[in-house]
Design a protein around this motif. Sequence first.
Motif, PDB file in Angstrom:
ATOM      1  N   GLN A 241       0.865  -1.175   0.000  1.00 32.95           N
ATOM      2  CA  GLN A 241       0.000   0.000   0.000  1.00 32.95           C
ATOM      3  C   GLN A 241       0.902   1.225   0.000  1.00 32.95           C
ATOM      4  O   GLN A 241       1.717   1.390   0.907  1.00 32.95           O
ATOM      5  N   ARG A 242       0.791   2.028  -1.037  1.00 36.09           N
ATOM      6  CA  ARG A 242       1.605   3.241  -1.148  1.00 36.09           C
ATOM      7  C   ARG A 242       1.165   4.283  -0.124  1.00 36.09           C
ATOM      8  O   ARG A 242       0.019   4.299   0.307  1.00 36.09           O
ATOM      9  N   THR A 243       2.087   5.177   0.216  1.00 37.20           N
ATOM     10  CA  THR A 243       1.740   6.342   1.013  1.00 37.20           C
ATOM     11  C   THR A 243       1.014   7.330   0.108  1.00 37.20           C
ATOM     12  O   THR A 243       0.915   7.127  -1.104  1.00 37.20           O
ATOM     13  N   ASP A 244       0.558   8.418   0.684  1.00 41.76           N
ATOM     14  CA  ASP A 244      -0.136   9.442  -0.097  1.00 41.76           C
ATOM     15  C   ASP A 244       0.819  10.441  -0.734  1.00 41.76           C
ATOM     16  O   ASP A 244       0.379  11.389  -1.364  1.00 41.76           O
ATOM     17  N   GLN A 245       2.121  10.233  -0.574  1.00 38.92           N
ATOM     18  CA  GLN A 245       3.118  11.137  -1.142  1.00 38.92           C
ATOM     19  C   GLN A 245       3.062  11.128  -2.665  1.00 38.92           C
ATOM     20  O   GLN A 245       2.601  10.182  -3.280  1.00 38.92           O
ATOM     21  N   ASP A 246       3.606  12.196  -3.232  1.00 34.07           N
ATOM     22  CA  ASP A 246       3.789  12.229  -4.678  1.00 34.07           C
ATOM     23  C   ASP A 246       4.766  11.134  -5.063  1.00 34.07           C
ATOM     24  O   ASP A 246       5.404  10.508  -4.213  1.00 34.07           O
ATOM     25  N   ASP A 247       4.950  10.941  -6.340  1.00 35.77           N
ATOM     26  CA  ASP A 247       5.788   9.865  -6.871  1.00 35.77           C
ATOM     27  C   ASP A 247       7.191   9.843  -6.269  1.00 35.77           C
ATOM     28  O   ASP A 247       7.713   8.794  -5.958  1.00 35.77           O
ATOM     29  N   GLU A 248       7.820  11.012  -6.122  1.00 35.71           N
ATOM     30  CA  GLU A 248       9.138  11.099  -5.488  1.00 35.71           C
ATOM     31  C   GLU A 248      10.140  10.088  -6.043  1.00 35.71           C
ATOM     32  O   GLU A 248      10.927   9.506  -5.291  1.00 35.71           O
ATOM     33  N   GLY A 249      10.085   9.825  -7.347  1.00 39.16           N
ATOM     34  CA  GLY A 249      11.027   8.900  -7.965  1.00 39.16           C
ATOM     35  C   GLY A 249      10.608   7.441  -7.928  1.00 39.16           C
ATOM     36  O   GLY A 249      11.345   6.569  -8.382  1.00 39.16           O
ATOM     37  N   TYR A 250       9.426   7.171  -7.406  1.00 39.89           N
ATOM     38  CA  TYR A 250       8.979   5.779  -7.274  1.00 39.89           C
ATOM     39  C   TYR A 250       8.915   5.068  -8.627  1.00 39.89           C
ATOM     40  O   TYR A 250       9.429   3.957  -8.775  1.00 39.89           O
ATOM     41  N   GLY A 251       8.281   5.683  -9.600  1.00 35.91           N
ATOM     42  CA  GLY A 251       8.104   5.039 -10.906  1.00 35.91           C
ATOM     43  C   GLY A 251       9.426   4.692 -11.561  1.00 35.91           C
ATOM     44  O   GLY A 251       9.602   3.582 -12.074  1.00 35.91           O
ATOM     45  N   ALA A 252      10.366   5.617 -11.532  1.00 35.43           N
ATOM     46  CA  ALA A 252      11.681   5.372 -12.136  1.00 35.43           C
ATOM     47  C   ALA A 252      12.419   4.260 -11.392  1.00 35.43           C
ATOM     48  O   ALA A 252      13.064   3.412 -12.012  1.00 35.43           O
ATOM     49  N   THR A 253      12.310   4.253 -10.073  1.00 33.43           N
ATOM     50  CA  THR A 253      12.990   3.212  -9.293  1.00 33.43           C
ATOM     51  C   THR A 253      12.354   1.853  -9.529  1.00 33.43           C
ATOM     52  O   THR A 253      13.058   0.846  -9.681  1.00 33.43           O
ATOM     53  N   ALA A 254      11.031   1.808  -9.594  1.00 30.29           N
ATOM     54  CA  ALA A 254      10.345   0.536  -9.863  1.00 30.29           C
ATOM     55  C   ALA A 254      10.771  -0.022 -11.213  1.00 30.29           C
ATOM     56  O   ALA A 254      11.047  -1.227 -11.341  1.00 30.29           O
ATOM     57  N   GLN A 255      10.825   0.834 -12.219  1.00 29.97           N
ATOM     58  CA  GLN A 255      11.258   0.397 -13.552  1.00 29.97           C
ATOM     59  C   GLN A 255      12.703  -0.084 -13.520  1.00 29.97           C
ATOM     60  O   GLN A 255      13.046  -1.106 -14.122  1.00 29.97           O
ATOM     61  N   ARG A 256      13.559   0.625 -12.806  1.00 29.23           N
ATOM     62  CA  ARG A 256      14.967   0.227 -12.693  1.00 29.23           C
ATOM     63  C   ARG A 256      15.088  -1.133 -12.014  1.00 29.23           C
ATOM     64  O   ARG A 256      15.915  -1.962 -12.411  1.00 29.23           O
ATOM     65  N   MET A 257      14.271  -1.410 -11.012  1.00 31.65           N
ATOM     66  CA  MET A 257      14.339  -2.700 -10.320  1.00 31.65           C
ATOM     67  C   MET A 257      13.948  -3.838 -11.260  1.00 31.65           C
ATOM     68  O   MET A 257      14.548  -4.912 -11.234  1.00 31.65           O
ATOM     69  N   VAL A 258      12.948  -3.609 -12.117  1.00 31.55           N
ATOM     70  CA  VAL A 258      12.569  -4.634 -13.097  1.00 31.55           C
ATOM     71  C   VAL A 258      13.726  -4.875 -14.061  1.00 31.55           C
ATOM     72  O   VAL A 258      14.098  -6.020 -14.325  1.00 31.55           O
ATOM     73  N   GLU A 259      14.304  -3.795 -14.578  1.00 35.35           N
ATOM     74  CA  GLU A 259      15.431  -3.929 -15.514  1.00 35.35           C
ATOM     75  C   GLU A 259      16.607  -4.640 -14.870  1.00 35.35           C
ATOM     76  O   GLU A 259      17.239  -5.503 -15.479  1.00 35.35           O
ATOM     77  N   LEU A 260      16.890  -4.308 -13.626  1.00 40.05           N
ATOM     78  CA  LEU A 260      18.009  -4.917 -12.910  1.00 40.05           C
ATOM     79  C   LEU A 260      17.725  -6.392 -12.602  1.00 40.05           C
ATOM     80  O   LEU A 260      18.601  -7.250 -12.765  1.00 40.05           O
ATOM     81  N   ALA A 261      16.502  -6.694 -12.165  1.00 36.68           N
ATOM     82  CA  ALA A 261      16.135  -8.085 -11.866  1.00 36.68           C
ATOM     83  C   ALA A 261      16.281  -8.957 -13.103  1.00 36.68           C
ATOM     84  O   ALA A 261      16.749 -10.095 -13.023  1.00 36.68           O
ATOM     85  N   GLN A 262      15.902  -8.420 -14.267  1.00 35.80           N
ATOM     86  CA  GLN A 262      15.988  -9.180 -15.514  1.00 35.80           C
ATOM     87  C   GLN A 262      17.421  -9.616 -15.829  1.00 35.80           C
ATOM     88  O   GLN A 262      17.615 -10.573 -16.560  1.00 35.80           O
ATOM     89  N   GLN A 263      18.393  -8.931 -15.284  1.00 37.96           N
ATOM     90  CA  GLN A 263      19.801  -9.243 -15.533  1.00 37.96           C
ATOM     91  C   GLN A 263      20.356 -10.278 -14.545  1.00 37.96           C
ATOM     92  O   GLN A 263      21.480 -10.740 -14.714  1.00 37.96           O
ATOM     93  N   GLN A 264      19.570 -10.627 -13.527  1.00 38.32           N
ATOM     94  CA  GLN A 264      20.065 -11.509 -12.477  1.00 38.32           C
ATOM     95  C   GLN A 264      19.917 -12.982 -12.859  1.00 38.32           C
ATOM     96  O   GLN A 264      18.898 -13.377 -13.427  1.00 38.32           O
TER      97      GLN A 264
END
Length: 113
Positions: free
Chosen positions: A22-45
């Motif tokens: 459950q997300r907080t009510d904060q603005d994105d604060e880089g969440y979307g970019a970090t989530a995408q980076r984690m998918v890209e990084l996981a794919q390399q593992q």
Amino acid sequence: MSASGFARLPKPPYYAVIFSSQRTDQDDEGYGATAQRMVELAQQQPGYLGVESTRGADGFGITVAYWESEDAIRAWRQHAEHTAAREQGRRDWYRHFELRIAKVERAYGWNKD
């Protein structure tokens, strides 16, 4: 993840890491970019098989990452960039989360098309 949103997976057995949050009510604060980076990084593992993810307008989301083995899951958990993202998630992005790891013994599906 395929264009349909469903991961293309091998025949079981394999493992699923189920992350419900459950997300907080904060603005994105880089969440979307970090989530995408984690998918890209996981794919390399080693041992990564795929991911399926969705998030509702209310901020509740579920991500299921699929892995060949518990060793692959452990290695991903110990990855430095993933560790930093987890810490930021606890600090800034999530109000509550649950993580579950399951061994998939059987899987099947159906497609009308």
